[in-house]
Scaffold this active site. Structure first.
Site, PDB file in Angstrom:
ATOM      1  N   ASP A 152       0.850  -1.194   0.000  1.00 56.61           N
ATOM      2  CA  ASP A 152       0.000   0.000   0.000  1.00 56.61           C
ATOM      3  C   ASP A 152       0.885   1.243   0.000  1.00 56.61           C
ATOM      4  O   ASP A 152       1.983   1.234   0.564  1.00 56.61           O
ATOM      5  CB  ASP A 152      -0.905   0.036   1.232  1.00 56.61           C
ATOM      6  CG  ASP A 152      -1.969  -1.051   1.193  1.00 56.61           C
ATOM      7  OD1 ASP A 152      -2.417  -1.404   0.092  1.00 56.61           O
ATOM      8  OD2 ASP A 152      -2.341  -1.548   2.273  1.00 56.61           O
ATOM      9  N   ASP A 186      -7.118  -1.269  -4.486  1.00 58.83           N
ATOM     10  CA  ASP A 186      -8.166  -0.906  -3.529  1.00 58.83           C
ATOM     11  C   ASP A 186      -9.054   0.205  -4.088  1.00 58.83           C
ATOM     12  O   ASP A 186     -10.280   0.170  -3.957  1.00 58.83           O
ATOM     13  CB  ASP A 186      -7.554  -0.416  -2.215  1.00 58.83           C
ATOM     14  CG  ASP A 186      -6.734  -1.483  -1.509  1.00 58.83           C
ATOM     15  OD1 ASP A 186      -7.018  -2.678  -1.703  1.00 58.83           O
ATOM     16  OD2 ASP A 186      -5.811  -1.114  -0.767  1.00 58.83           O
TER      17      ASP A 186
END
EC number: 3.4.23.36
Length: 228
Positions: A152, A186
């Site tokens: 991430d 995401d």
């Protein structure tokens, strides 16, 4: 297969491949050029690249320890396979183009994080606060198949401040809005799901079949055409 269906399949595949390519290229760059918790500003006080890894779901959420990690990865794998099958069904039954685009975004996002979970433990060494990860290290990766961490890096602390003292419970405490760190995959999933929810009445129906030919008012019908 009709030409229109083939064209729609190509659009879906193009979106999936494009999202996967951008997602994975960015993750490879982050993994091999940044250490854990390192960050730099893209737009100061608004948008940062901040490198973290997570073992679980989107936005850093976790699920059930070691067993949960394997279960989540297998669930992602099944979801991606079923997703491709379902997208084929949606295209064949001529659902709204917007639904196909959103479905492609969700599918691409699921596949992007699945790649991390399945293979990153095999192809990268461990990222730490002090050392960069190596791609295809001589001693092997930091994990095994299905045990990779999801990379991430997108961080948007839209507001960083302190609660007023009159606010119950949290008064005077520091807070950040929006705190989660996420990735392109995401974001693709979130955009796809939210858009479907907002436009479900328009998206969730099949394209109307071509109207059957009708007989004009006053036209003469040959009786012989009515005989089987």
């Amino acid at each position: 297969m009709r030409k229109l269906e083939i064209l729609k399949y190509r659009h879906v595949v193009f979106i999936v491949v494009l999202i996967l390519l951008v997602d994975q290229v960015l993750k490879f760059w982050i993994k091999t050029n940044m250490t854990i918790a390192e960050q730099f500003a893209v737009i100061p006080n608004f948008f940062y690249i901040h490198f973290i890894e997570n073992e679980g779901m989107a936005y850093g959420l976790k699920f059930g320890g070691e067993f949960g990690k394997i279960a989540l990865t297998l669930f992602r794998l099944v979801a991606v396979v079923l997703g491709f099958i379902y997208m084929k069904k949606l295209v064949k039954e001529q659902y709204h183009k917007g639904l196909l685009i959103c479905g492609a975004l969700i599918l691409a996002g699921a596949a992007g994080n699945l790649i991390d979970s399945m293979f990153y433990g095999l192809i990268f060494s461990e990222s730490t606060r002090y050392e960069l990860a190596q791609f295809l290290p001589a001693g092997g990766g930091y994990g095994t198949f299905l045990h990779g961490n999801v990379v991430d890096m997108l961080y948007f602390p839209i507001f960083d401040g302190t609660f007023p003292k009159w606010v119950p419970i949290w008064g005077g405490e520091h807070f950040i809005f929006f705190r989660p760190v996420f990735n392109i995959a995401d974001a693709a999933i979130s955009v796809g799901v939210i858009t479907i929810l907002l436009f479900q009445k328009r998206f969730l129906h099949k394209k109307a079949d071509d109207a059957a030919p009708s007989i004009e008012t006053g036209a003469v019908v040959d009786d012989r055409q009515q005989v089987m």
